[in-house]
Design an enzyme around this catalytic site. Structure first.
Site, PDB file in Angstrom:
ATOM      1  N   TYR A  60       0.899  -1.161   0.000  1.00  0.00           N
ATOM      2  CA  TYR A  60       0.000   0.000   0.000  1.00  0.00           C
ATOM      3  C   TYR A  60       0.931   1.202   0.000  1.00  0.00           C
ATOM      4  O   TYR A  60       1.620   1.460   0.994  1.00  0.00           O
ATOM      5  CB  TYR A  60      -0.870  -0.033   1.261  1.00  0.00           C
ATOM      6  N   THR A  61       1.008   1.921  -1.121  1.00  0.00           N
ATOM      7  CA  THR A  61       2.036   2.969  -1.257  1.00  0.00           C
ATOM      8  C   THR A  61       1.479   4.405  -1.234  1.00  0.00           C
ATOM      9  O   THR A  61       2.229   5.350  -1.482  1.00  0.00           O
ATOM     10  CB  THR A  61       2.850   2.771  -2.560  1.00  0.00           C
ATOM     11  N   TYR A 124       2.054   5.429   6.967  1.00  0.00           N
ATOM     12  CA  TYR A 124       2.690   4.576   5.951  1.00  0.00           C
ATOM     13  C   TYR A 124       4.028   4.054   6.484  1.00  0.00           C
ATOM     14  O   TYR A 124       4.316   2.853   6.424  1.00  0.00           O
ATOM     15  CB  TYR A 124       2.894   5.384   4.665  1.00  0.00           C
ATOM     16  N   TRP A 149      11.830   7.056  -3.115  1.00  0.00           N
ATOM     17  CA  TRP A 149      11.453   7.938  -4.238  1.00  0.00           C
ATOM     18  C   TRP A 149      11.465   7.178  -5.581  1.00  0.00           C
ATOM     19  O   TRP A 149      12.125   7.567  -6.548  1.00  0.00           O
ATOM     20  CB  TRP A 149      12.409   9.117  -4.310  1.00  0.00           C
TER      21      TRP A 149
HETATM   22  N1  LIG Z   1       6.955   4.271  -4.684  1.00  0.00           N
HETATM   23  C1  LIG Z   1       7.891   4.799  -3.912  1.00  0.00           C
HETATM   24  O1  LIG Z   1       8.258   5.964  -4.041  1.00  0.00           O
HETATM   25  C2  LIG Z   1       8.568   3.958  -2.866  1.00  0.00           C
HETATM   26  C3  LIG Z   1       9.511   4.558  -2.013  1.00  0.00           C
HETATM   27  C4  LIG Z   1      10.155   3.770  -1.049  1.00  0.00           C
HETATM   28  C5  LIG Z   1       9.862   2.425  -0.934  1.00  0.00           C
HETATM   29  N2  LIG Z   1       8.923   1.868  -1.749  1.00  0.00           N
HETATM   30  C6  LIG Z   1       8.607   0.453  -1.561  1.00  0.00           C
HETATM   31  O2  LIG Z   1       9.041  -0.249  -2.713  1.00  0.00           O
HETATM   32  C7  LIG Z   1       8.153  -1.336  -2.976  1.00  0.00           C
HETATM   33  C8  LIG Z   1       7.649  -1.263  -4.395  1.00  0.00           C
HETATM   34  O3  LIG Z   1       6.999   0.000  -4.573  1.00  0.00           O
HETATM   35  P1  LIG Z   1       6.384   0.449  -5.954  1.00  0.00           P
HETATM   36  O4  LIG Z   1       6.729   1.875  -6.161  1.00  0.00           O
HETATM   37  O5  LIG Z   1       6.700  -0.556  -7.011  1.00  0.00           O
HETATM   38  O6  LIG Z   1       4.837   0.366  -5.569  1.00  0.00           O
HETATM   39  P2  LIG Z   1       3.577   0.479  -6.533  1.00  0.00           P
HETATM   40  O7  LIG Z   1       4.007   0.858  -7.891  1.00  0.00           O
HETATM   41  O8  LIG Z   1       2.569   1.290  -5.802  1.00  0.00           O
HETATM   42  O9  LIG Z   1       3.105  -1.044  -6.613  1.00  0.00           O
HETATM   43  C9  LIG Z   1       2.568  -1.686  -5.524  1.00  0.00           C
HETATM   44  C10 LIG Z   1       1.808  -2.874  -6.047  1.00  0.00           C
HETATM   45  O10 LIG Z   1       1.165  -3.485  -4.929  1.00  0.00           O
HETATM   46  C11 LIG Z   1      -0.130  -3.841  -5.333  1.00  0.00           C
HETATM   47  N3  LIG Z   1      -1.032  -3.955  -4.218  1.00  0.00           N
HETATM   48  C12 LIG Z   1      -1.616  -2.969  -3.497  1.00  0.00           C
HETATM   49  N4  LIG Z   1      -2.486  -3.491  -2.602  1.00  0.00           N
HETATM   50  C13 LIG Z   1      -2.432  -4.842  -2.779  1.00  0.00           C
HETATM   51  C14 LIG Z   1      -3.100  -5.921  -2.180  1.00  0.00           C
HETATM   52  N5  LIG Z   1      -4.026  -5.751  -1.238  1.00  0.00           N
HETATM   53  N6  LIG Z   1      -2.811  -7.169  -2.605  1.00  0.00           N
HETATM   54  C15 LIG Z   1      -1.906  -7.384  -3.585  1.00  0.00           C
HETATM   55  N7  LIG Z   1      -1.249  -6.384  -4.192  1.00  0.00           N
HETATM   56  C16 LIG Z   1      -1.512  -5.125  -3.791  1.00  0.00           C
HETATM   57  C17 LIG Z   1      -0.561  -2.734  -6.259  1.00  0.00           C
HETATM   58  O11 LIG Z   1      -1.641  -3.190  -7.032  1.00  0.00           O
HETATM   59  P3  LIG Z   1      -2.462  -2.187  -7.997  1.00  0.00           P
HETATM   60  O12 LIG Z   1      -1.570  -2.013  -9.173  1.00  0.00           O
HETATM   61  O13 LIG Z   1      -3.695  -2.934  -8.292  1.00  0.00           O
HETATM   62  O14 LIG Z   1      -2.672  -0.951  -7.198  1.00  0.00           O
HETATM   63  C18 LIG Z   1       0.703  -2.503  -7.053  1.00  0.00           C
HETATM   64  O15 LIG Z   1       0.771  -3.345  -8.171  1.00  0.00           O
HETATM   65  C19 LIG Z   1       7.046  -1.250  -1.913  1.00  0.00           C
HETATM   66  O16 LIG Z   1       7.385  -2.090  -0.842  1.00  0.00           O
HETATM   67  C20 LIG Z   1       7.105   0.198  -1.439  1.00  0.00           C
HETATM   68  O17 LIG Z   1       6.652   0.345  -0.114  1.00  0.00           O
HETATM   69  C21 LIG Z   1       8.274   2.595  -2.721  1.00  0.00           C
END
Ligand SMILES: NC(=O)c1ccc[n+]([C@@H]2O[C@H](COP(=O)([O-])OP(=O)(O)OC[C@H]3O[C@@H](n4cnc5c(N)ncnc54)[C@H](OP(=O)(O)O)[C@@H]3O)[C@@H](O)[C@H]2O)c1
Length: 289
Positions: A60-61, A124, A149
């Site tokens: 959940y981002t 978060y 980021w």
């Molecule tokens: N984005 C950032 O800036 C950032 C920064 C620091 C760390 N991170 C970490 O890096 C990792 C990858 O991030 P990301 O940017 O690739 O995230 P993202 O693009 O938001 O992708 C997250 C994925 O999780 C899925 N998801 C959400 N709720 C779910 C559920 N209930 N069951 C199964 N899947 C679910 C989403 O599905 P939908 O496509 O259907 O929504 C999406 O495909 C995460 O652990 C995040 O916390 C991200």
């Protein structure tokens, strides 16, 4: 070796899905195929697949959304990773789990080491810290990779894509200049992860920081995005980019002022530093051309 990739529809998940290839057997599950809010099904899915590695790229981002959807964010980010890790442990599988710079409060004045005590300032951040702790408790064979980021070329919405879209629509864009961190290309995270799972987890298990190299503000990042986009012919001109303070740009969730991460532990393990943030930005934009 069999890899179960959870969250294959996200920014990092999509890049992993593209990179992880034969001789690996890769089973990719998007949210539609496995909803992590269903903890029983989550456990059973892993056990049925009997993988060697579980990679959890789902989360959940929505940083602001988590302030009001506390339970949902906690279930997906805090509880489900522990269930995945337990199921992996029960199959003698190892697990990669991604976490965030937002487990820190950003007040330290120097980049954070893996050994620095977390102190999240948002729901978060707290939910992600709970997930780290649950993974550690459930499966000693874990790699927790904290990143920051994140932006990917195949994803519908992120800071880079928002800037490019706003740059077409608006003559002036205000961007926060007093929050510092490191923009990180999803592709670089995926490449590093693909390398990590080739190493024996008995030697590598633990928590790592991985971002691109360097640290900048959102404002500096916006300037660079427009400059590189114009150089590549993606845009003809940049809007005026006006620096503003966090206090002038109110958001529901509090964000760390400086959450840059030291990545030396991973650099020492892999033998090279992460790519410089601007080089990765240029590469990502060139994929959009
Ligand atoms: N984005 C950032 O800036 C950032 C920064 C620091 C760390 N991170 C970490 O890096 C990792 C990858 O991030 P990301 O940017 O690739 O995230 P993202 O693009 O938001 O992708 C997250 C994925 O999780 C899925 N998801 C959400 N709720 C779910 C559920 N209930 N069951 C199964 N899947 C679910 C989403 O599905 P939908 O496509 O259907 O929504 C999406 O495909 C995460 O652990 C995040 O916390 C991200």
């Amino acid at each position: 070796m069999k890899v179960l990739l959870i969250g294959s529809g996200g920014q990092v998940g999509q890049e992993l899905g593209r990179l992880l290839k034969e001789p690996l057997t890769v089973v990719q599950l998007s949210r539609e195929q496995l909803d992590l809010t269903n903890l029983e099904q989550t456990y059973q899915t892993v056990v049925d697949q009997r993988p060697d590695w579980v990679i959890n790229a789902a989360a959940y981002t929505a940083v602001d959304g988590a302030e009001s959807e506390l339970e949902l964010a906690h279930r997906i980010n805090g509880e489900a990773p522990g269930v995945l890790a337990k199921a992996a442990a029960d199959c003698n599988a190892a697990m990669v789990h991604f976490s965030t710079d937002y487990v820190f409060d950003g007040a330290q004045g120097r980049p954070y080491l893996e050994s620095d005590p977390p102190c999240p300032v948002s729901a978060y951040g707290r939910s992600k810290l709970a997930g780290e702790e649950a993974v550690k408790a459930a499966n000693p064979q874990h790699l927790i990779v904290r990143t920051a980021w994140v932006y990917g070329s195949r994803w519908k919405g992120n800071f880079v894509k928002s800037m490019l879209r706003l740059g077409v629509d608006r003559p002036v864009i205000k961007v926060v200049s007093d929050q510092v961190g490191t923009p990180t290309w999803a592709n670089d995270i995926a490449e590093t992860t693909a390398r990590l799972i080739t190493l024996p987890v008995a030697d590598t298990a633990g928590t790592y920081h991985f971002t691109n190299s360097g640290a900048i503000s959102w404002y500096d990042f916006a300037i660079a995005i427009f400059s590189e986009a114009i150089a590549l012919g993606l845009l003809t001109k940049a809007p005026d980019i006006v620096p503003i303070t966090t206090a002038e740009y109110s958001t529901v969730a509090k964000r760390p002022a400086n959450s840059a991460l030291y990545c030396t532990k991973l650099r020492d393990l892999l033998g090279h530093a992460p790519p410089y943030w601007r080089d990765s930005l240029r590469q990502m934009l060139s994929e959009l051309v």
